[in-house]
Structure formats: structure tokens, C-alpha cells
Design a protein around this motif. Structure first.
Motif, PDB file in Angstrom:
ATOM      1  N   MET A   1      11.450  83.696   7.446  1.00 52.06           N
ATOM      2  CA  MET A   1      10.421  83.292   8.398  1.00 52.06           C
ATOM      3  C   MET A   1       9.096  83.983   8.082  1.00 52.06           C
ATOM      4  SD  MET A   1      11.611  83.063  12.362  1.00 52.06           S
ATOM      5  CE  MET A   1      11.858  81.490  13.124  1.00 52.06           C
ATOM      6  N   SER A   2       8.018  83.215   8.072  1.00 53.64           N
ATOM      7  CA  SER A   2       6.696  83.802   7.865  1.00 53.64           C
ATOM      8  C   SER A   2       6.248  84.474   9.163  1.00 53.64           C
ATOM      9  CB  SER A   2       5.690  82.715   7.486  1.00 53.64           C
ATOM     10  OG  SER A   2       5.503  81.833   8.584  1.00 53.64           O
ATOM     11  N   LYS A   3       5.185  85.254   9.090  1.00 50.74           N
ATOM     12  CA  LYS A   3       4.662  85.927  10.279  1.00 50.74           C
ATOM     13  C   LYS A   3       4.259  84.905  11.342  1.00 50.74           C
ATOM     14  CE  LYS A   3       1.259  89.332  11.806  1.00 50.74           C
ATOM     15  NZ  LYS A   3       0.115  90.181  11.440  1.00 50.74           N
ATOM     16  N   ALA A   4       3.637  83.803  10.918  1.00 51.30           N
ATOM     17  CA  ALA A   4       3.221  82.759  11.855  1.00 51.30           C
ATOM     18  C   ALA A   4       4.427  82.113  12.531  1.00 51.30           C
ATOM     19  CB  ALA A   4       2.402  81.700  11.126  1.00 51.30           C
ATOM     20  N   GLU A   5       5.475  81.864  11.740  1.00 47.80           N
ATOM     21  CA  GLU A   5       6.693  81.265  12.303  1.00 47.80           C
ATOM     22  C   GLU A   5       7.372  82.204  13.289  1.00 47.80           C
ATOM     23  OE1 GLU A   5       8.131  78.374   8.623  1.00 47.80           O
ATOM     24  OE2 GLU A   5       8.615  80.504   8.584  1.00 47.80           O
ATOM     25  N   LYS A   6       7.356  83.496  12.970  1.00 42.66           N
ATOM     26  CA  LYS A   6       7.948  84.486  13.879  1.00 42.66           C
ATOM     27  C   LYS A   6       7.182  84.552  15.189  1.00 42.66           C
ATOM     28  CE  LYS A   6      10.027  87.546  10.423  1.00 42.66           C
ATOM     29  NZ  LYS A   6       9.952  88.859   9.737  1.00 42.66           N
ATOM     30  N   THR A   7       5.849  84.503  15.108  1.00 40.17           N
ATOM     31  CA  THR A   7       5.017  84.527  16.316  1.00 40.17           C
ATOM     32  C   THR A   7       5.274  83.292  17.165  1.00 40.17           C
ATOM     33  OG1 THR A   7       3.296  85.755  15.131  1.00 40.17           O
ATOM     34  CG2 THR A   7       2.658  84.691  17.203  1.00 40.17           C
ATOM     35  N   LYS A   8       5.366  82.159  16.511  1.00 41.84           N
ATOM     36  CA  LYS A   8       5.622  80.899  17.212  1.00 41.84           C
ATOM     37  C   LYS A   8       6.969  80.960  17.937  1.00 41.84           C
ATOM     38  CE  LYS A   8       4.861  75.977  16.389  1.00 41.84           C
ATOM     39  NZ  LYS A   8       4.502  74.966  15.386  1.00 41.84           N
ATOM     40  N   GLN A   9       7.984  81.453  17.239  1.00 35.01           N
ATOM     41  CA  GLN A   9       9.317  81.568  17.842  1.00 35.01           C
ATOM     42  C   GLN A   9       9.314  82.570  18.992  1.00 35.01           C
ATOM     43  OE1 GLN A   9      11.701  79.542  17.112  1.00 35.01           O
ATOM     44  NE2 GLN A   9      13.263  80.431  18.430  1.00 35.01           N
ATOM     45  N   PHE A  10       8.553  83.640  18.830  1.00 35.88           N
ATOM     46  CA  PHE A  10       8.423  84.653  19.887  1.00 35.88           C
ATOM     47  C   PHE A  10       7.846  84.028  21.154  1.00 35.88           C
ATOM     48  CE2 PHE A  10       5.507  87.613  22.063  1.00 35.88           C
ATOM     49  CZ  PHE A  10       6.395  88.602  22.462  1.00 35.88           C
ATOM     50  N   ILE A  11       6.813  83.232  20.997  1.00 36.29           N
ATOM     51  CA  ILE A  11       6.167  82.569  22.145  1.00 36.29           C
ATOM     52  C   ILE A  11       7.150  81.625  22.836  1.00 36.29           C
ATOM     53  CG2 ILE A  11       4.349  80.939  22.836  1.00 36.29           C
ATOM     54  CD1 ILE A  11       2.689  82.113  20.442  1.00 36.29           C
ATOM     55  N   ILE A  12       7.881  80.855  22.041  1.00 28.81           N
ATOM     56  CA  ILE A  12       8.852  79.897  22.593  1.00 28.81           C
ATOM     57  C   ILE A  12       9.935  80.625  23.384  1.00 28.81           C
ATOM     58  CG2 ILE A  12      10.689  78.263  21.971  1.00 28.81           C
ATOM     59  CD1 ILE A  12       8.864  77.418  19.586  1.00 28.81           C
ATOM     60  N   GLU A  13      10.511  81.658  22.784  1.00 29.38           N
ATOM     61  CA  GLU A  13      11.611  82.380  23.439  1.00 29.38           C
ATOM     62  C   GLU A  13      11.138  83.120  24.688  1.00 29.38           C
ATOM     63  OE1 GLU A  13      13.505  84.841  20.521  1.00 29.38           O
ATOM     64  OE2 GLU A  13      14.187  83.120  19.322  1.00 29.38           O
ATOM     65  N   LYS A  14       9.945  83.703  24.624  1.00 26.62           N
ATOM     66  CA  LYS A  14       9.413  84.458  25.762  1.00 26.62           C
ATOM     67  C   LYS A  14       9.075  83.558  26.950  1.00 26.62           C
ATOM     68  CE  LYS A  14       9.149  88.943  25.153  1.00 26.62           C
ATOM     69  NZ  LYS A  14       9.643  89.902  26.153  1.00 26.62           N
ATOM     70  N   THR A  15       8.705  82.312  26.677  1.00 21.34           N
ATOM     71  CA  THR A  15       8.272  81.421  27.751  1.00 21.34           C
ATOM     72  C   THR A  15       9.358  80.421  28.175  1.00 21.34           C
ATOM     73  OG1 THR A  15       7.286  79.888  26.139  1.00 21.34           O
ATOM     74  CG2 THR A  15       5.830  81.557  27.105  1.00 21.34           C
ATOM     75  N   ALA A  16      10.526  80.484  27.541  1.00 23.74           N
ATOM     76  CA  ALA A  16      11.595  79.512  27.828  1.00 23.74           C
ATOM     77  C   ALA A  16      11.992  79.512  29.297  1.00 23.74           C
ATOM     78  CB  ALA A  16      12.810  79.794  26.947  1.00 23.74           C
ATOM     79  N   SER A  17      12.259  80.694  29.835  1.00 23.56           N
ATOM     80  CA  SER A  17      12.647  80.793  31.246  1.00 23.56           C
ATOM     81  C   SER A  17      11.474  80.467  32.161  1.00 23.56           C
ATOM     82  CB  SER A  17      13.183  82.204  31.538  1.00 23.56           C
ATOM     83  OG  SER A  17      13.565  82.318  32.882  1.00 23.56           O
ATOM     84  N   LEU A  18      10.266  80.880  31.766  1.00 22.72           N
ATOM     85  CA  LEU A  18       9.057  80.624  32.561  1.00 22.72           C
ATOM     86  C   LEU A  18       8.846  79.128  32.776  1.00 22.72           C
ATOM     87  CD1 LEU A  18       6.251  81.444  33.799  1.00 22.72           C
ATOM     88  CD2 LEU A  18       5.356  81.321  31.459  1.00 22.72           C
ATOM     89  N   PHE A  19       8.859  78.358  31.713  1.00 21.19           N
ATOM     90  CA  PHE A  19       8.639  76.918  31.828  1.00 21.19           C
ATOM     91  C   PHE A  19       9.732  76.255  32.663  1.00 21.19           C
ATOM     92  CE2 PHE A  19       5.659  77.187  28.221  1.00 21.19           C
ATOM     93  CZ  PHE A  19       4.720  76.235  28.597  1.00 21.19           C
ATOM     94  N   ASN A  20      10.988  76.707  32.439  1.00 21.28           N
ATOM     95  CA  ASN A  20      12.105  76.092  33.150  1.00 21.28           C
ATOM     96  C   ASN A  20      12.092  76.417  34.634  1.00 21.28           C
ATOM     97  OD1 ASN A  20      14.388  74.363  32.773  1.00 21.28           O
ATOM     98  ND2 ASN A  20      15.703  76.092  33.218  1.00 21.28           N
ATOM     99  N   THR A  21      11.548  77.598  34.977  1.00 22.95           N
ATOM    100  CA  THR A  21      11.502  78.027  36.378  1.00 22.95           C
ATOM    101  C   THR A  21      10.270  77.496  37.092  1.00 22.95           C
ATOM    102  OG1 THR A  21      12.647  80.072  35.742  1.00 22.95           O
ATOM    103  CG2 THR A  21      11.578  80.048  37.896  1.00 22.95           C
ATOM    104  N   LYS A  22       9.125  77.645  36.472  1.00 20.15           N
ATOM    105  CA  LYS A  22       7.868  77.251  37.124  1.00 20.15           C
ATOM    106  C   LYS A  22       7.543  75.771  36.938  1.00 20.15           C
ATOM    107  CE  LYS A  22       3.101  78.697  37.854  1.00 20.15           C
ATOM    108  NZ  LYS A  22       2.075  79.712  37.587  1.00 20.15           N
TER     109      LYS A  22
END
Length: 201
Positions: A1-22
Motif C-alpha cells: 500500500m502506498s502512503k496515499a492508499e493507507k491514508t484513504k483506508q484510514f479515513i474509510i475505517e475511521k468514519t465507518a461507524s460515524l456514517f452508519n450511525t449519523k
């Protein structure tokens, strides 16, 4: 994974519960920066806009559910009846953590995915279709093996199972009472044992 791909995945995983809840529409860019600790510039450096984040998060949430649910249909269970019962048991066993994370991502997105967010609507439609196809394939497998009633319409029963589960989740999540989901799951078990099972006990 490139740094950009890791950042993208980080954003997705961190916001997964947020989007599903809010909610996929109600979640703001500020909510995303708050939960990730990243700047708006960093978010926009990885995604075109908030809708793209929402779509990728939905795909992530739906994929996790699919992976967990699919374990019920694994080779661990020697016959199709056991696979279908394990599928029902998955929802009975996992409803609490699912509810704590906002509920079923398919149902949540479906209630929001109207004409204001057609891309999300298409993704949800695809998820439900894949779910129905997967259950249909398992039922068909049981029919070919002589375990299940060969006259049963596999797709019709698969659709019925999805409707019962989603309806049970909706009522249980809305009322806070587990009994509605359990009633739906009990009904599916009776259908499996009395209508689908070729050799009912």
C-alpha cells in the motif's frame, strides 16, 4: 500500500461507524475531520468530495457484513440445513454489536438512498441483489443435494429471508426491543424446517 492508499483506508475505517450511525447524508466534512484528526485539505487530497467518502465507506461497511455473514455458508457446516441455520444464528448472535455501530448498513443506507443520492441508491441495490443471489445459491445447492424441497423457488425464499431480517432489524432498532428481530429469525427457522427441509424432523 502506498502512503496515499493507507491514508484513504484510514479515513474509510475511521468514519465507518460515524456514517452508519449519523447517516451518509447528515455526516459533514467537519465530522470527518474531527473523527480522523485530519485537515479538510487532507480529506480532499484523497477524495473528490464528501459523497465519494460516503460511497467508499458504504462499500466498506457492506463488505464487512458480507464477509461475516458468508462465514455461515462455509465448508465448516457439512450440509445446507446447517448452513441456513448458522446464517440465522449469525443475526441472533451479532445484533447487539451491529446496533451499537448504528444498525445494518444496508438498511440505513437504503432509507437515505433516494433520488438525492442516486450513486448510493445503486450501491445499496447491488448489495441487496448480491445477498439474495448468495442465499439462492445455497438453497439451490441444497436442492441439488436432495436436502431441500426441489419445488421451492430459491430466489423467492431468499428474498423472503432478507425481507424478514431487515424488517426485524428495523423494528428492533426503532423500539430498542430485541424480540422483533428474534420473531423474524424464528419465522425463518420454521420456514427452513417446515417448508424447505425435504426431511423435516
Amino acid at each position: 500500500m502506498s502512503k496515499a492508499e493507507k491514508t484513504k483506508q484510514f479515513i474509510i475505517e475511521k468514519t465507518a461507524s460515524l456514517f452508519n450511525t449519523k447517516g451518509y447524508i447528515s455526516t459533514t466534512l467537519s465530522d470527518i475531520t474531527e473523527v480522523t484528526g485530519l485537515t479538510k485539505g487532507s480529506i480532499y487530497g484523497n477524495f473528490e468530495n464528501k459523497d465519494e467518502v460516503a460511497l467508499e465507506v458504504y462499500k466498506y461497511n457492506a463488505r464487512l457484513l458480507k464477509q461475516n455473514m458468508s462465514r455461515s455458508f462455509s465448508e465448516e457446516f457439512p450440509n445446507v440445513i446447517d448452513k441456513l441455520r448458522a446464517f440465522v444464528a449469525f443475526y441472533r448472535k451479532n445484533w447487539k454489536p451491529v446496533f451499537l455501530n448504528g444498525g445494518c448498513p444496508l438498511m440505513n443506507a437504503a432509507t437515505e438512498a433516494d433520488d438525492t443520492f442516486p450513486d448510493l441508491k445503486n450501491q445499496v441495490k447491488k448489495s441487496f441483489e448480491e445477498w439474495i443471489i448468495k442465499i439462492s445459491e445455497v438453497i439451490t445447492q441444497g436442492q441439488k443435494a436432495g436436502e431441500l424441497n426441489e419445488n421451492a423457488d430459491a430466489k423467492e425464499y431468499a428474498s423472503l429471508f432478507v425481507m424478514l431480517i431487515e424488517g426485524g432489524i428495523l423494528l428492533s432498532k426503532t423500539t430498542g426491543e430485541e424480540k422483533f428481530l428474534n420473531q423474524a429469525l424464528d419465522r425463518i427457522l420454521r420456514i427452513i424446517d417446515k417448508e424447505l427441509n425435504k426431511h423435516p424432523s
